[in-house]
Structures are given as structure tokens and as C-alpha cells.
Design a protein around this motif. Structure first.
Motif, PDB file in Angstrom:
ATOM      1  N   LYS A  55       0.817  -1.220   0.000  1.00 31.52           N
ATOM      2  CA  LYS A  55       0.000   0.000   0.000  1.00 31.52           C
ATOM      3  C   LYS A  55       0.848   1.266   0.000  1.00 31.52           C
ATOM      4  O   LYS A  55       0.611   2.183  -0.787  1.00 31.52           O
ATOM      5  N   SER A  56       1.845   1.291   0.887  1.00 29.79           N
ATOM      6  CA  SER A  56       2.664   2.504   0.982  1.00 29.79           C
ATOM      7  C   SER A  56       3.519   2.693  -0.270  1.00 29.79           C
ATOM      8  O   SER A  56       3.707   3.812  -0.741  1.00 29.79           O
ATOM      9  N   THR A  57       4.022   1.593  -0.798  1.00 27.28           N
ATOM     10  CA  THR A  57       4.825   1.683  -2.024  1.00 27.28           C
ATOM     11  C   THR A  57       3.959   2.208  -3.167  1.00 27.28           C
ATOM     12  O   THR A  57       4.388   3.078  -3.942  1.00 27.28           O
TER      13      THR A  57
ATOM     14  N   ARG B  10       9.279   4.626   3.060  1.00 23.48           N
ATOM     15  CA  ARG B  10       8.793   4.371   1.705  1.00 23.48           C
ATOM     16  C   ARG B  10       8.257   5.617   1.010  1.00 23.48           C
ATOM     17  O   ARG B  10       8.130   5.636  -0.195  1.00 23.48           O
TER      18      ARG B  10
HETATM   19  N1  LIG Z   1       8.264  -8.114  -5.059  1.00 22.57           N
HETATM   20  C1  LIG Z   1       7.588  -7.013  -4.830  1.00 22.57           C
HETATM   21  N2  LIG Z   1       7.686  -6.415  -3.626  1.00 22.57           N
HETATM   22  C2  LIG Z   1       6.983  -5.295  -3.411  1.00 22.57           C
HETATM   23  C3  LIG Z   1       6.164  -4.726  -4.424  1.00 22.57           C
HETATM   24  N3  LIG Z   1       5.578  -3.642  -3.902  1.00 22.57           N
HETATM   25  C4  LIG Z   1       6.000  -3.502  -2.636  1.00 22.57           C
HETATM   26  N4  LIG Z   1       6.863  -4.507  -2.330  1.00 22.57           N
HETATM   27  C5  LIG Z   1       7.572  -4.708  -1.074  1.00 22.57           C
HETATM   28  O1  LIG Z   1       6.662  -5.181  -0.091  1.00 22.57           O
HETATM   29  C6  LIG Z   1       7.057  -4.705   1.204  1.00 22.57           C
HETATM   30  C7  LIG Z   1       5.866  -4.022   1.873  1.00 22.57           C
HETATM   31  O2  LIG Z   1       5.532  -2.863   1.129  1.00 22.57           O
HETATM   32  P1  LIG Z   1       4.674  -1.673   1.751  1.00 22.57           P
HETATM   33  O3  LIG Z   1       4.418  -0.712   0.659  1.00 22.57           O
HETATM   34  O4  LIG Z   1       5.271  -1.168   2.988  1.00 22.57           O
HETATM   35  O5  LIG Z   1       3.343  -2.436   2.130  1.00 22.57           O
HETATM   36  P2  LIG Z   1       2.123  -1.903   2.994  1.00 22.57           P
HETATM   37  O6  LIG Z   1       0.928  -2.585   2.456  1.00 22.57           O
HETATM   38  O7  LIG Z   1       2.102  -0.414   3.041  1.00 22.57           O
HETATM   39  O8  LIG Z   1       2.472  -2.469   4.425  1.00 22.57           O
HETATM   40  P3  LIG Z   1       1.808  -2.091   5.826  1.00 22.57           P
HETATM   41  O9  LIG Z   1       1.565  -0.607   5.838  1.00 22.57           O
HETATM   42  O10 LIG Z   1       2.809  -2.527   6.829  1.00 22.57           O
HETATM   43  O11 LIG Z   1       0.534  -2.874   5.896  1.00 22.57           O
HETATM   44  C8  LIG Z   1       8.218  -3.772   0.975  1.00 22.57           C
HETATM   45  O12 LIG Z   1       9.404  -4.478   1.247  1.00 22.57           O
HETATM   46  C9  LIG Z   1       8.121  -3.429  -0.493  1.00 22.57           C
HETATM   47  O13 LIG Z   1       9.354  -3.104  -1.055  1.00 22.57           O
HETATM   48  C10 LIG Z   1       6.103  -5.385  -5.686  1.00 22.57           C
HETATM   49  O14 LIG Z   1       5.399  -4.966  -6.616  1.00 22.57           O
HETATM   50  N5  LIG Z   1       6.832  -6.510  -5.835  1.00 22.57           N
END
Ligand SMILES: Nc1nc2c(ncn2[C@@H]2O[C@H](COP(=O)(O)OP(=O)(O)OP(=O)(O)O)[C@@H](O)[C@H]2O)c(=O)[nH]1
Ligand SMILES: [Mg+2]
Length: 330
Positions: free
Chosen positions: A74-76, A114
Motif C-alpha cells: 500500500k505505501s509503495t 517508503r
Molecule cells: N516483489 C515485490 N515487492 C513489493 C512490491 N511492492 C511492494 N513490495 C515490497 O513489499 C514490502 C511491503 O511494502 P509496503 O508498501 O510497505 O506495504 P504496505 O501494504 O504499506 O504495508 P503495511 O503498511 O505494513 O501494511 C516492501 O518491502 C516493499 O518493497 C512489488 O510490486 N513486488
């Protein structure tokens, strides 16, 4: 949104001078925006004043919710969407909602890392917030925080919530457009149905499409969409693939958001959703106030007096509850 001037720059951080804070937030002072959100988040007693001062700016921003399991990206994705929106010249606000954390007033570390890319961009506000201590909970605090960002001139507000429970589903449903992120091989598609997420998703993003199983996840979710009953002209959720970590698929996500936005406007749905959002907000605030008043009755003499009467059989508990509600209304 660069700093305007240094008037009261220090005290802004602690100020409760609502007119001053709103004026400075309008002028783009990020400290005033941060302070207002802190007041909202903590359920400060000046909150009604903040709400009153911000009321004229309601509805100026497009609100996009992003939800999904922890770590799904989500954050990415938010970070990349911010980049795309900035390229279009939009001012962007980001609210990362942490429903459980006692943490207030800053950024969750992971999000900060991020979303680092935009840390120095004056056209972007990024803020994490927790709802602890807020009377109406997340559903009351989030719309107010959105209003702060609207008041500060954001054209788009992105709201990130972890999609694990009903509260998050509620928050996601407060957005104009809700993105549900899934990742391959997490059993997410099935989880989404269980959590009632299918009903709130306007756009599904199958992120981490660089991993095995992305095709299957896309198929699963499309199958579930096909099963849903939809009247003519009703929105059919879009499914988009992305690799947020490589900024792939971001334009497709933005296009799906645009398409949904057009649909909302053409069908009068934008207004309907916003009214539903306002109704939920009013309800949450009213329930919070009611709870607080019941709490004060408990501490006072009214409830103990009624309780004594019920315990000795003088009145029944329903009559006592009626009596209590009458007292609340006065
Ligand atoms: N392989 C892969 N990894 C990804 C991708 N997008 C994000 N990630 C990785 O997944 C991990 C979690 O990404 P976040 O963006 O922090 O996920 P989030 O959903 O915001 O996480 P929370 O806020 O903790 O729930 C990080 O290490 C990112 O680099 C993708 O498209 N492919
Ligand atoms: Mg995150």
C-alpha cells in the motif's frame, strides 16, 4: 506549499488558536496542517471549532482509499501514485491510518521510509495517524483529517488503511474511490470476500505481479466480480496489475481511478457517497458524545440511584434505561 512567513512559527506546534491555525494551513504552512491534524487525532476539545472553521472547504478534494493486508504494498503504491499525481500538477495529501498503534503525531517508520521521496516536496503532505483516544474513533477522525488537507489546498487525498477488520472497511468506504490491494499467493482473494472487502472495492490492484501466481489471483478476483449481481449502469470493479516496487502499472491504477471518478460524477454517485460519509461521521460523533455522557452519568449519582432501584426490585432495568435516556436528552 512552502512556508509563508515566520509569524508564530514556534508556537504553531502547540497552538490551539484555531482561526490562526486554519489561516496558516490555508496559506500552506505544513506545521499548521500538522498541528490541526494532531488536534483532530487526539479529539481535542477545540475539535468542534476546527470542524466549523473547515466546513466551507468540504468536498474540494478527491479522496482515494487504499486498503489491503499488511505488507501488500500500500505505501509503495501510494508513494508512486503521489509521484504520478504530482506530475499532473496536483497537490496531494496522504493519511496513513494505523488503527491500533498508540503512536501519535508523526509518521510510522516504514511509511516514512517508503514515502521519503516526497519528504521535501512542498506540494505533498504525508501524515500517519492513530485513532486512539478519539471519541468517535477512526470513522470520526479520518474525515476531519481529510478536511484539514482539503482546507490546505490538496486536490487529492490518499488514505492508506490496513484492511484487517471492520473498522478499516468502514474507513475505506469513506473514500470516493477505494482501491483494494492484493498480492499473489496470499489467499487474499478469498480473504477479501470474507472481510467484506469485495463490496467496497472500486478497483482491485494485484500488486507484486512479479511474483508467481499473479495470473491466478487476477482470475480469482475476476471470477468473484463476475459472480456479483450488478444492475445496468452500475460500476464494475476494475482489476489492475502492478509492480509498485518498480513503479509498474501505476499509470493503469491512475487511469482506473479516473474512470471511476467519471462514473461517480455521471451517476450522481459522488454526491451520494459523500452524503453517506457525512451521515457516518455525524453518527460517530453523536455516539461518541452519547458514550461520554453515559460515562459521566455513571460517575455521577443518576446511574447508581437507578441501579439501586433495579437491584431492590423497585423498577425494572428497561424502565431504568428509559429513565437514563431521558436524562441524557436533557
Ligand atoms: N516483489 C515485490 N515487492 C513489493 C512490491 N511492492 C511492494 N513490495 C515490497 O513489499 C514490502 C511491503 O511494502 P509496503 O508498501 O510497505 O506495504 P504496505 O501494504 O504499506 O504495508 P503495511 O503498511 O505494513 O501494511 C516492501 O518491502 C516493499 O518493497 C512489488 O510490486 N513486488
Ligand atoms: Mg504501509
Amino acid at each position: 506549499m512552502s512556508d509563508v512567513n515566520s509569524r508564530a512559527s514556534g508556537p504553531v506546534r502547540r497552538s490551539r488558536d484555531v482561526p490562526l491555525l486554519v489561516e496558516r494551513a490555508r496559506a500552506g504552512d505544513p506545521r499548521a496542517v500538522a498541528r490541526l491534524i494532531t488536534l483532530v487525532e487526539s479529539g481535542d476539545e477545540v475539535l468542534p471549532q476546527v470542524a466549523a472553521a473547515l466546513a466551507p472547504y468540504a468536498g474540494q478534494a478527491q479522496v482515494v482509499g487504499l486498503t489491503g493486508s499488511p505488507g501488500v504494498g500500500k505505501s509503495t503504491t501510494t508513494n508512486e501514485l503521489v509521484r504520478a499525481l504530482r506530475a499532473r500538477g496536483h497537490r496531494v495529501g496522504v493519511l496513513a491510518i494505523d488503527p491500533s498503534s498508540p503512536f501519535t503525531g508523526g509518521a510510522i517508520l516504514g511509511d516514512r521510509v517508503r514515502m521519503q521521496d516526497h519528504a521535501t516536496d512542498p506540494g505533498v503532505y504525508i501524515r500517519s495517524m492513530s485513532s486512539r483516544g478519539h471519541l468517535g474513533g477512526l470513522s470520526a477522525a479520518t474525515p476531519q483529517a481529510v478536511r484539514v488537507l482539503e482546507g490546505a489546498g490538496c486536490d487529492v487525498v490518499l488514505v492508506e488503511t490496513v484492511g484487517v477488520g471492520q473498522a478499516e472497511v468502514e474507513v475505506a468506504s469513506l473514500a470516493d474511490t477505494t482501491l483494494v490491494l492484493l498480492a499473489p499467493g496470499m489467499g487474499d482473494a478469498i480473504q477479501a470476500v470474507k472481510a467484506g472487502i469485495l463490496e467496497i472495492a472500486d478497483v482491485f490492484v494485484v500488486n507484486k505481479a512479479d511474483r508467481d501466481g499473479a495470473d491466478a489471483t487476477v482470475r480469482d478476483i475476476q471470477g468473484m466480480i463476475a459472480l456479483g449481481e450488478r444492475g445496468p449502469g452500475e460500476w464494475r470493479p476494475q482489476v489492475v496489475r502492478a509492480i509498485a516496487a518498480r513503479a509498474e502499472g501505476i499509470d493503469d491504477i491512475a487511469a482506473a481511478i479516473d474512470k471511476h471518478r467519471d462514473w461517480l460524477e455521471r451517476h450522481g454517485e459522488l454526491r451520494r457517497r459523500r452524503e453517506a460519509r457525512a451521515a457516518a461521521e455525524i453518527e460517530a460523533i453523536a455516539l461518541g458524545a452519547l458514550r461520554a455522557r453515559i460515562g459521566s452519568l455513571r460517575d455521577g449519582t443518576q446511574l447508581p440511584t437507578l441501579a439501586a432501584k433495579v437491584a431492590e426490585g423497585a423498577i425494572d432495568p428497561y424502565a431504568a434505561a428509559d429513565d437514563l435516556l431521558t436524562q441524557l436528552a436533557t
